[in-house]
Design an enzyme around this catalytic site. Structure first.
Site, short mmCIF file in Angstrom:
data_model
loop_
_atom_site.label_atom_id
_atom_site.label_comp_id
_atom_site.label_asym_id
_atom_site.label_seq_id
_atom_site.Cartn_x
_atom_site.Cartn_y
_atom_site.Cartn_z
N ASP A 134 5.61 -18.29 10.34
CA ASP A 134 4.79 -18.73 11.48
C ASP A 134 5.65 -19.20 12.65
OD1 ASP A 134 2.28 -20.35 9.36
OD2 ASP A 134 2.75 -18.25 9.69
N ASP A 155 4.88 -13.55 8.54
CA ASP A 155 3.88 -13.71 9.61
C ASP A 155 4.46 -14.41 10.82
OD1 ASP A 155 2.14 -12.69 7.66
OD2 ASP A 155 1.42 -14.67 7.08
N ARG A 216 0.28 -7.43 8.76
CA ARG A 216 -0.95 -7.48 7.96
C ARG A 216 -2.02 -8.16 8.80
NH1 ARG A 216 0.36 -11.94 3.18
NH2 ARG A 216 1.19 -13.60 4.50
N TRP A 218 -4.64 -10.70 10.05
CA TRP A 218 -5.11 -12.06 9.82
C TRP A 218 -6.62 -12.13 10.01
CZ3 TRP A 218 -3.79 -16.92 13.25
CH2 TRP A 218 -4.17 -18.08 12.54
#
Length: 302
Positions: A134, A155, A216, A218
């Protein structure tokens, strides 16, 4: 413990240059003459302010003029917040501006975004974003990233921003989480088909160590395009992962166009990726995808 969290609001720009003094100045932008002030932040006390936040706090509410805050080289350990009622702020650094988080040794799974962008019309030029998971919360609004370095493993570019990443270095550090760990570069969060947001990577470079998916979803209508980007041999052959969106394959728009390098081979990609026509690619990779009003040109004049 979060050491440096920047929250960007309306018309906030980060640049890499130096040389500012506290004075009234003017710039000609197209046919307009724009007044702006300059102030200097110096951690050793040789400027107008010794912290970035104190310089921002000095900007009046409902500000209507550009204010150039020049940050001299140094380490600034502070949480920086720019309120929504203080637009037209430019942060200009004399060295690479980096943000980071320090992990709590007793809870290494706790994650916080290194940089959070809750803004509209914000630009980041030659800025480094360094984290593990993140790293960059590209939360909402239209954003332009140019010549930036973004580093992470899981991510590490995520959110519902409508953003163009141009000539950026995407650095994967998957080995930090183990030899066999597989990471994710993006986790885009487009909520419904009428939303215009999405991530576009144009003329970028994806490199690093370990192994990673390009992204991917979210949210169920996630949208990501990698265009004319160099990809090292760290990309999973499948390219993309569904995460928990197994019922939304037809809603997701994950696309690749004109990429190169050993990681760009699409022969084994998942069968639900999107094939875009050239007209759509041109539209998404044009600066108008994030700027139909000319605000990027304004920032480039400073």
């Amino acid at each position: 413990m979060l050491l440096f969290l920047v929250r960007w609001w309306i018309y906030v720009f980060v640049l890499l240059n130096s040389g500012a003094v506290n004075s009234q100045n003017y710039r000609t932008v197209r046919d307009k003459i724009l007044p702006f002030n300059k102030v200097v932040v110096d951690s050793l006390g040789h400027g107008n302010f010794s912290t970035i936040q104190s310089a921002i706090d000095s900007v009046p509410s409902n500000n209507k003029y550009w204010i150039l805050i020049n940050v001299t080289a140094g380490i600034y350990r502070e949480k920086v917040t720019i309120p929504i009622d203080k637009p037209y702020i430019i942060l200009k650094g004399s060295g690479k501006m980096r943000t980071w988080v320090e992990w709590d040794d007793h809870n290494t799974t706790a994650q916080s975004p290194t940089f959070q962008s809750d803004a509209d019309n914000s630009c980041n030029d030659k800025v480094g974003f360094f984290g593990l998971q993140d790293t960059l919360w590209d939360n909402y609004g239209k954003h332009y990233y140019k010549f930036c370095t973004i580093e992470g493993a899981v991510d590490f570019i995520f959110g519902a921003g409508q953003s163009l990443f141009e000539r950026c270095s995407i650095n994967v550090i998957g080995r930090a989480l183990g030899k066999w760990f597989v990471g994710y570069i993006t986790a885009q969060a487009r909520e419904n088909p009428k939303d215009s947001n999405g991530f576009v990577f144009k003329n970028c470079n994806v490199s690093g160590n370990g192994s990673t998916f390009l992204g991917r979803p979210w949210r169920p209508y996630a949208k990501v395009l990698f265009y004319n980007t160099s990809m090292a041999n760290i990309i999973q052959p499948a390219g993309w992962d569904l995460w928990d969106s197994s019922q939304h394959e037809n809603n997701i728009m994950f696309a690749e166009y004109g990429n190169f390098g050993p990681g760009s081979n699409t022969s084994k990609r998942v069968n639900w990726t999107t094939t875009l026509d050239l007209k759509t690619v041109d539209m998404m990779t044009n600066i108008s995808f994030i700027d139909s009003e000319g605000w990027v040109h304004q920032y480039q004049q400073f």
